[in-house]
Design a protein around this motif. Sequence first.
Motif, mmCIF file in Angstrom:
data_model
loop_
_atom_site.group_PDB
_atom_site.id
_atom_site.type_symbol
_atom_site.label_atom_id
_atom_site.label_comp_id
_atom_site.label_asym_id
_atom_site.label_seq_id
_atom_site.Cartn_x
_atom_site.Cartn_y
_atom_site.Cartn_z
ATOM 1 N N TYR A 81 36.003 32.288 37.757
ATOM 2 C CA TYR A 81 35.823 33.615 38.359
ATOM 3 C C TYR A 81 34.395 34.106 38.161
ATOM 4 O O TYR A 81 33.608 33.508 37.410
ATOM 5 C CB TYR A 81 36.828 34.621 37.790
ATOM 6 C CG TYR A 81 36.793 34.806 36.299
ATOM 7 C CD1 TYR A 81 36.134 35.886 35.725
ATOM 8 C CD2 TYR A 81 37.438 33.908 35.458
ATOM 9 C CE1 TYR A 81 36.114 36.062 34.354
ATOM 10 C CE2 TYR A 81 37.430 34.088 34.090
ATOM 11 C CZ TYR A 81 36.763 35.167 33.535
ATOM 12 O OH TYR A 81 36.750 35.341 32.176
ATOM 13 N N GLN B 226 36.290 44.991 43.361
ATOM 14 C CA GLN B 226 35.901 43.641 43.769
ATOM 15 C C GLN B 226 36.235 42.636 42.671
ATOM 16 O O GLN B 226 35.990 42.880 41.491
ATOM 17 C CB GLN B 226 34.392 43.597 44.055
ATOM 18 C CG GLN B 226 33.848 42.187 44.299
ATOM 19 C CD GLN B 226 32.354 42.174 44.472
ATOM 20 O OE1 GLN B 226 31.816 42.863 45.345
ATOM 21 N NE2 GLN B 226 31.655 41.413 43.650
ATOM 22 N N LYS C 217 36.514 38.085 42.563
ATOM 23 C CA LYS C 217 36.624 36.798 43.223
ATOM 24 C C LYS C 217 36.854 35.723 42.165
ATOM 25 O O LYS C 217 36.154 35.678 41.153
ATOM 26 C CB LYS C 217 35.340 36.475 44.002
ATOM 27 C CG LYS C 217 35.033 37.436 45.138
ATOM 28 C CD LYS C 217 33.711 37.085 45.798
ATOM 29 C CE LYS C 217 33.360 38.074 46.908
ATOM 30 N NZ LYS C 217 32.039 37.760 47.525
ATOM 31 N N SER D 149 39.419 31.838 41.230
ATOM 32 C CA SER D 149 40.427 30.846 41.620
ATOM 33 C C SER D 149 41.019 30.241 40.364
ATOM 34 O O SER D 149 40.397 30.231 39.297
ATOM 35 C CB SER D 149 39.816 29.743 42.495
ATOM 36 O OG SER D 149 38.842 29.020 41.766
ATOM 37 N N ASP E 157 42.094 37.651 43.906
ATOM 38 C CA ASP E 157 41.289 38.785 44.345
ATOM 39 C C ASP E 157 41.617 40.006 43.497
ATOM 40 O O ASP E 157 42.296 39.914 42.471
ATOM 41 C CB ASP E 157 41.496 39.073 45.839
ATOM 42 C CG ASP E 157 42.961 39.328 46.185
ATOM 43 O OD1 ASP E 157 43.703 39.827 45.309
ATOM 44 O OD2 ASP E 157 43.386 39.026 47.315
ATOM 45 N N ASN E 158 41.116 41.156 43.926
ATOM 46 C CA ASN E 158 41.244 42.379 43.141
ATOM 47 C C ASN E 158 42.691 42.835 42.959
ATOM 48 O O ASN E 158 43.007 43.544 41.992
ATOM 49 C CB ASN E 158 40.426 43.495 43.809
ATOM 50 C CG ASN E 158 40.289 44.707 42.922
ATOM 51 O OD1 ASN E 158 39.843 44.611 41.789
ATOM 52 N ND2 ASN E 158 40.701 45.868 43.434
#
Length: 333
Positions: A249, A258, A260, A262, A275-276
């Motif tokens: 991340y 925000q 982002k 994985s 995500d957020n």
Amino acid sequence: MCIRDRYMGSKFLIVFRFFVHQFNRKSMPPEETSHKKYSNTHPSEEKSFTIFKEDLSWYQLPDRMIYINEPDYKLPNNRIRTTKYTFWGFLPMNLLEQFSKLANVYFLLNGILQMIPELTTSEGQPLIFIPLITIVLISAVKDLFEDLKRYKSDKEENHCEVEVFIDQQTSSLKRWTDLHVGDIIKVNCDKYCPADILLLSTSNQKNGVCYIETKNLDGETNLKQKQVAQNLREAFPNTVFSKNIELNYEKPNPYLHQFKGSIKLPSREEEIPLDNTNVILRGCSLRNTEWVYGCVLYTGHHSKVMLNSVTPRQKIGKVERAMERYILSLIHI
């Protein structure tokens, strides 16, 4: 001459305030060692919501790669500090701040001139020091009282406890200040989240939904919905506690809306995007949900709410600004 004196006086104030600011800056934690994967745009180009932040040192940090349930002790712990002064630094820093005011410097110079026999009008006695010392002491006591309140608030928050899980059966209570990135914690209903966490499971196991209140972050009292990533629900609890789930991340940043990242599960070749909506931030309170499990992502001064905090600054009112102009006029005369 008047314009030049005013200009020199302004430069004098700017230099003094610069040194005060440098003394008050907090030391940043050691640089993190991690590979860079996400390309963040420069802060001036970001459109995500953020509160005013003066320090952009977070922009130099790298993106992160951790393993869930494997604490990373190289990263900062969850301790916070919002005080303006330290125990040993209070006296010099406060004096420097007091004498960054042109009025105090003016009366100090007048007192020094009163001790020079050729210039004295008070038989060599610096009588003007009496009101000057009184004003400085009153201001110092006020600043000390305000900073003590910050210290007590920090201590109370750092000593709060949260349940940390080592495996499915073993857990222990830890202080917020002892949390590290990678820890798995359990937050119960109506409790505050101690750090920025990634949702792993909720009491609503059918759809993995929970509800939070964010009034400590953005002032909004309406509840917001957060959700566990769909493919991550199936991995809890057996796979999650195995310490082989890789989480990538972005670096710490002050953008509240925000995130982002994985996550890579051993049973899947493809990475699960995050995500957020999968993250709960520090300071949010859990509502209408019995409990949630989460993995700590950002701790302490790297959490988003702390990156949005502003160092307390010296207040300068209109009266004080007017006094500075009058003093500059007197010096000119």
